[in-house]
Design an enzyme around this catalytic site. Sequence first.
Site, short mmCIF file in Angstrom:
data_model
loop_
_atom_site.label_atom_id
_atom_site.label_comp_id
_atom_site.label_asym_id
_atom_site.label_seq_id
_atom_site.Cartn_x
_atom_site.Cartn_y
_atom_site.Cartn_z
N GLY A 46 12.61 33.77 6.22
CA GLY A 46 11.69 33.93 7.34
C GLY A 46 10.62 32.86 7.25
O GLY A 46 10.41 32.27 6.19
N GLN A 51 2.55 28.86 8.55
CA GLN A 51 2.97 28.27 7.27
C GLN A 51 3.25 26.78 7.39
O GLN A 51 3.30 26.07 6.38
CB GLN A 51 4.21 28.99 6.71
CG GLN A 51 3.91 30.44 6.28
CD GLN A 51 5.14 31.14 5.75
OE1 GLN A 51 5.92 31.68 6.52
NE2 GLN A 51 5.34 31.11 4.44
N CYS A 94 7.51 34.44 -1.22
CA CYS A 94 6.92 33.79 -0.05
C CYS A 94 6.99 32.28 -0.26
O CYS A 94 6.66 31.79 -1.33
CB CYS A 94 5.46 34.22 0.12
SG CYS A 94 4.69 33.49 1.58
N LEU A 95 7.40 31.56 0.78
CA LEU A 95 7.50 30.11 0.67
C LEU A 95 6.13 29.47 0.47
O LEU A 95 6.04 28.35 -0.03
CB LEU A 95 8.18 29.53 1.92
CG LEU A 95 9.66 29.91 2.08
CD1 LEU A 95 10.17 29.45 3.45
CD2 LEU A 95 10.51 29.35 0.96
N HIS A 136 6.14 41.32 6.65
CA HIS A 136 5.61 40.20 5.86
C HIS A 136 5.17 39.07 6.81
O HIS A 136 4.07 38.51 6.66
CB HIS A 136 6.72 39.74 4.90
CG HIS A 136 6.45 38.49 4.12
ND1 HIS A 136 6.33 38.48 2.75
CD2 HIS A 136 6.31 37.19 4.51
CE1 HIS A 136 6.11 37.23 2.34
NE2 HIS A 136 6.10 36.42 3.39
N GLU A 137 6.01 38.76 7.80
CA GLU A 137 5.71 37.64 8.71
C GLU A 137 4.54 37.97 9.64
O GLU A 137 3.68 37.10 9.90
CB GLU A 137 6.94 37.28 9.56
CG GLU A 137 8.20 36.91 8.78
CD GLU A 137 8.00 35.80 7.76
OE1 GLU A 137 7.00 35.08 7.84
OE2 GLU A 137 8.85 35.69 6.86
N HIS A 140 1.40 37.26 7.97
CA HIS A 140 1.03 35.84 8.01
C HIS A 140 0.25 35.54 9.29
O HIS A 140 -0.73 34.79 9.27
CB HIS A 140 2.26 34.94 7.99
CG HIS A 140 2.80 34.64 6.62
ND1 HIS A 140 2.07 34.00 5.65
CD2 HIS A 140 4.02 34.88 6.08
CE1 HIS A 140 2.82 33.85 4.56
NE2 HIS A 140 4.02 34.38 4.79
#
Length: 174
Positions: A46, A51, A94-95, A136-137, A140
Amino acid sequence: MAIRKIIIEPDPTLKKISEPVDRVGTEEQKLMDDMLETMYYAKGIGLAAIQIGVPKRIVVMDLSKDEKKKEPMYFVNPIIKNKNQDLSKFEEGCLSVPNQFVEVSRPSTCEIEYLDYNGEKRNLKCDGLLAVCIQHEIQHLDGITILRYVSNLKRSMIVKKLSKLKANEDRVVL
Ligand code: GNR
Ligand code: NI
């Protein structure tokens, strides 16, 4: 399409609240294409626009197991309409927090409303990894990463590690 740089913690950009999109136009579609390409390149499941430094409420995702059968998903202005009282725990990555895993408890299922790649309004019932990932997204988009869910001590250790990692990456580029 282009691969964009993923912002790593600690970075004030990741704390920004992203703005809703008025209309899904070609600019937003191009952004979604770039986000997806960047996500695949980074081997994530995702990615939120913030990000890559764009404060718009846009998320892409692909939960398919088979790399050859891609199943891209696009979410513009996603909102949670309903969430389960029951919580599920999951070791999240997480990236923007590379190589760290954090146990997070979230509602086990949820229903969301969003606009798709073509700007059509849709509803989706989410469970399992989809429920984990969309929540999660959406966090963000509200300026929250998984670092929110670790102790102050562990957070400062992670922040120190990632700061060093970023300093080294900068040196390689120069
Ligand atoms: O690639 C990702 N994997 C992942 C694993 C468990 C829970 C959430 C995620 S999302 C993450 C990509 C990312 O950082 N999205 O914001
Ligand atoms: Ni993330």
